[in-house]
Design a protein around this motif. Structure first.
Motif, PDB file in Angstrom:
ATOM      1  N   GLY A 203       0.811  -1.134  -0.235  1.00  0.00           N
ATOM      2  CA  GLY A 203       0.300  -0.178  -0.181  1.00  0.00           C
ATOM      3  C   GLY A 203       0.716   0.940   0.340  1.00  0.00           C
ATOM      4  O   GLY A 203       0.492   2.272  -0.663  1.00  0.00           O
ATOM      5  N   VAL A 204       1.485   1.659   0.924  1.00  0.00           N
ATOM      6  CA  VAL A 204       2.482   2.480   0.880  1.00  0.00           C
ATOM      7  C   VAL A 204       3.296   2.328  -0.301  1.00  0.00           C
ATOM      8  O   VAL A 204       3.408   3.380  -0.790  1.00  0.00           O
ATOM      9  N   GLY A 205       3.945   1.031  -1.633  1.00  0.00           N
ATOM     10  CA  GLY A 205       4.251   2.038  -2.309  1.00  0.00           C
ATOM     11  C   GLY A 205       3.509   2.533  -3.617  1.00  0.00           C
ATOM     12  O   GLY A 205       4.279   2.792  -4.223  1.00  0.00           O
TER      13      GLY A 205
ATOM     14  N   LEU B 244      -6.262   7.447  -3.481  1.00  0.00           N
ATOM     15  CA  LEU B 244      -5.843   6.002  -3.654  1.00  0.00           C
ATOM     16  C   LEU B 244      -5.760   5.290  -2.427  1.00  0.00           C
ATOM     17  O   LEU B 244      -5.658   4.284  -2.147  1.00  0.00           O
ATOM     18  N   ALA B 245      -4.975   5.957  -1.245  1.00  0.00           N
ATOM     19  CA  ALA B 245      -4.986   5.464   0.112  1.00  0.00           C
ATOM     20  C   ALA B 245      -5.803   5.336   0.858  1.00  0.00           C
ATOM     21  O   ALA B 245      -6.550   4.280   1.227  1.00  0.00           O
TER      22      ALA B 245
ATOM     23  N   PHE C 263      -1.778   8.319   6.568  1.00  0.00           N
ATOM     24  CA  PHE C 263      -0.168   9.842   6.969  1.00  0.00           C
ATOM     25  C   PHE C 263       1.052   9.046   5.842  1.00  0.00           C
ATOM     26  O   PHE C 263       1.643  10.195   5.541  1.00  0.00           O
ATOM     27  N   GLN C 264       1.390   7.775   5.586  1.00  0.00           N
ATOM     28  CA  GLN C 264       2.011   8.082   4.086  1.00  0.00           C
ATOM     29  C   GLN C 264       2.425   9.586   3.006  1.00  0.00           C
ATOM     30  O   GLN C 264       2.694   9.949   2.740  1.00  0.00           O
ATOM     31  N   VAL C 265       0.513   9.497   3.362  1.00  0.00           N
ATOM     32  CA  VAL C 265       0.535  10.544   1.796  1.00  0.00           C
ATOM     33  C   VAL C 265       0.722  11.874   2.176  1.00  0.00           C
ATOM     34  O   VAL C 265       1.324  12.842   1.785  1.00  0.00           O
TER      35      VAL C 265
ATOM     36  N   PRO D  50       3.922  -0.292 -10.211  1.00  0.00           N
ATOM     37  CA  PRO D  50       5.068  -1.590 -10.557  1.00  0.00           C
ATOM     38  C   PRO D  50       5.963  -0.696  -8.966  1.00  0.00           C
ATOM     39  O   PRO D  50       6.782  -1.743  -8.794  1.00  0.00           O
ATOM     40  N   ILE D  51       5.807   0.338  -8.135  1.00  0.00           N
ATOM     41  CA  ILE D  51       6.198   0.221  -7.090  1.00  0.00           C
ATOM     42  C   ILE D  51       6.051  -0.863  -5.998  1.00  0.00           C
ATOM     43  O   ILE D  51       6.420  -1.118  -5.080  1.00  0.00           O
ATOM     44  N   ALA D  52       4.704  -1.031  -5.609  1.00  0.00           N
ATOM     45  CA  ALA D  52       3.642  -1.994  -4.774  1.00  0.00           C
ATOM     46  C   ALA D  52       4.254  -3.088  -5.126  1.00  0.00           C
ATOM     47  O   ALA D  52       5.026  -3.858  -4.492  1.00  0.00           O
TER      48      ALA D  52
END
Length: 469
Positions: A62-64, A109-110, A158-160, A257-259
């Protein structure tokens, strides 16, 4: 040359150091959970560890999905700053609105990823007995999963906000809030596990509730901190109903792709742990201890990678290709200095380094771990370099190449090499780590070559377009 390197290193460290310390604080957060679960007993530790593994796998992916948000915001913010310097009011407002649109799309998205991940996490928990897990352990893990799953949503929110503040190069509050969260998490764990202050004893469920609560509190704290910042507040728009579908598609195109890369890397290291376990408990214990050391040091690479990635996005947005090229050398030089110091510690004081992870009576495990540290002293250079390479390509908005190259390095080179050296040549755990070194070295070389080639091609296109004008 040296003067330029020192100047660039200071500029990179301004962003990288808070990120490195934040990453280390997050490691302390999960370590606290593990220590607290250990107080409850072996079965609880096994069940809680299983729940956290499932949560972390989904959280990492998810962070990806939202990691590219920082790069997009850095580029848009740089264009807005340049427009302000040129007294171009329309261009400045256009850049600022672009930042707002990215924040709204990334929050949407998050939210979708958090809900989907929570549901998937619960379904995996229900399937644990069918996946060969002990019934009692699976039952305890399921109770913790129900408490952990809701925390995935505020964790990604939080990551956003984190990517937003980093993209705007204002990450200072991020470090303070993350450090405070470690203390809050430990306190909530103790209260909810043991039922102090009149609350019922919740055991593992208390750990899950504490972790979810901390994610919610840190999101609120970071959001409020950003709203108090006069630079950030006007750009922080969380109205999900106004999210631009095109911006959402762009973030998905970059984020998937990052995820997948993060998931592939986690799977690669998980499989090598299973391989180490095939050589007995001592080999697995040694592998686990050294892997934890690598994971801690790896946070330096993560911080440098994010900082380099953000700076590349800014420099390209301003058309400064030579500066973008120097960022690679600066990040690798900074990483090299840290890895040399750590490597010297590994080679000269192995018992001291391993003491927190292995008991002094575990002679066989300590011997194996000492041999693995010799390999690790060299492996960590390539581990750090490949992570920086992924970040540099992300700064070019090239996330697909990073994914393809890591597949080649990890699975086509690293895994076969580990099997050949460990089993065919009978090097056992040392062979696994030599295979890891081979895979990471291949990945690092390919990623850095790809970045240099892509950057040169973009610079040539830019110069050609300038000549035509």
């Amino acid at each position: 040359m040296l003067t330029t390197l020192l100047r660039d290193s200071r500029a990179l460290a301004t962003l990288a150091v808070p990120l490195i310390l934040t990453q280390l604080a997050q490691v302390a957060l999960t370590t606290t959970d593990t220590v607290m679960m250990g107080f409850l007993g072996t079965q609880e530790l096994a069940a809680g560890g299983l729940a956290i593994v499932i949560f972390n796998q989904l959280r990492t992916m998810g962070v990806g999905l939202v990691t590219s948000v920082g790069n997009q915001i850095a580029a848009a913010g740089a264009r807005a700053e340049q427009a302000a310097q040129d007294a171009n009011q329309d261009g400045q407002e256009q850049g600022r609105e672009e930042v707002r649109g990215i924040v709204r799309a990334s929050m949407a998205l998050a939210t979708l990823a958090g809900i989907a991940g929570a549901v998937l996490m619960i379904l995996i928990g229900q399937a644990l007995p069918w996946l060969g897990q002990d019934a009692a352990v699976a039952d305890r893990a399921q109770t913790m999963i129900f408490a952990l799953a809701p925390g995935l949503l505020p964790c990604l929110w939080f990551q956003v906000i984190r990517q937003f503040t980093v993209g705007m190069q204002r990450p200072q509050a991020l470090l303070q809030i993350t450090i405070a969260s470690v203390a809050v998490n430990a306190g909530l764990n103790w209260i909810l596990i043991h039922g102090t202050w009149g609350l019922p004893r919740m055991g593992l469920t208390g750990v899950g509730i504490a972790t979810s609560s901390v994610y919610l509190l840190t999101f609120i704290a970071l959001y409020l901190s950003a709203k108090k910042d006069t630079t950030l507040a006007p750009l922080l728009s969380l109205n999900l109903m106004e999210a631009d579908p095109e911006a959402l598609k762009r973030l998905l195109r970059l984020g998937i792709p990052i995820a997948a890369t993060y998931g592939s890397e986690a799977g690669f290291f998980s499989l090598t742990a299973l391989m180490a376990g095939s050589f007995g408990p001592a080999a697995l214990a040694a592998h686990t201890a050294v892997n934890q050391l690598v994971y801690i040091v790896f946070q330096v690479a993560v911080g440098l990678s994010h900082a380099a990635s953000i700076n590349v996005s800014r420099e390209l947005a301003l058309g400064r290709y030579d500066d973008a090229r120097r960022i690679k050398n600066t990040a690798l030089a900074c990483a090299g200095v840290v890895m040399i110091v750590v490597g010297i510690l590994y080679l000269t004081l192995p018992e001291l380094v391993l003491a927190p992870f292995l008991e002094s009576g575990s002679d066989k495990a300590l011997t194996i771990a000492g041999h693995l540290l010799i390999v690790t002293a060299f492996l960590q250079f390539f581990d750090c370099a490949q992570n920086i390479g992924v970040g540099l390509l992300r700064g070019l908005d090239d996330t697909k190449s990073g994914f393809r190259i890591t597949l080649i390095g990890y699975w086509a080179v690293g895994l076969p090499a580990a099997w050949l050296l460990a089993y065919a040549l009978d090097l056992e755990a040392v062979g696994i780590w030599l295979g890891l070194l081979t895979g990471l070295a291949t990945t690092a070389i390919l990623l850095l070559r790809r970045y240099s080639a892509s950057l040169t091609a973009r610079a040539d296109d830019h110069d050609g377009a300038a000549l035509l004008k």
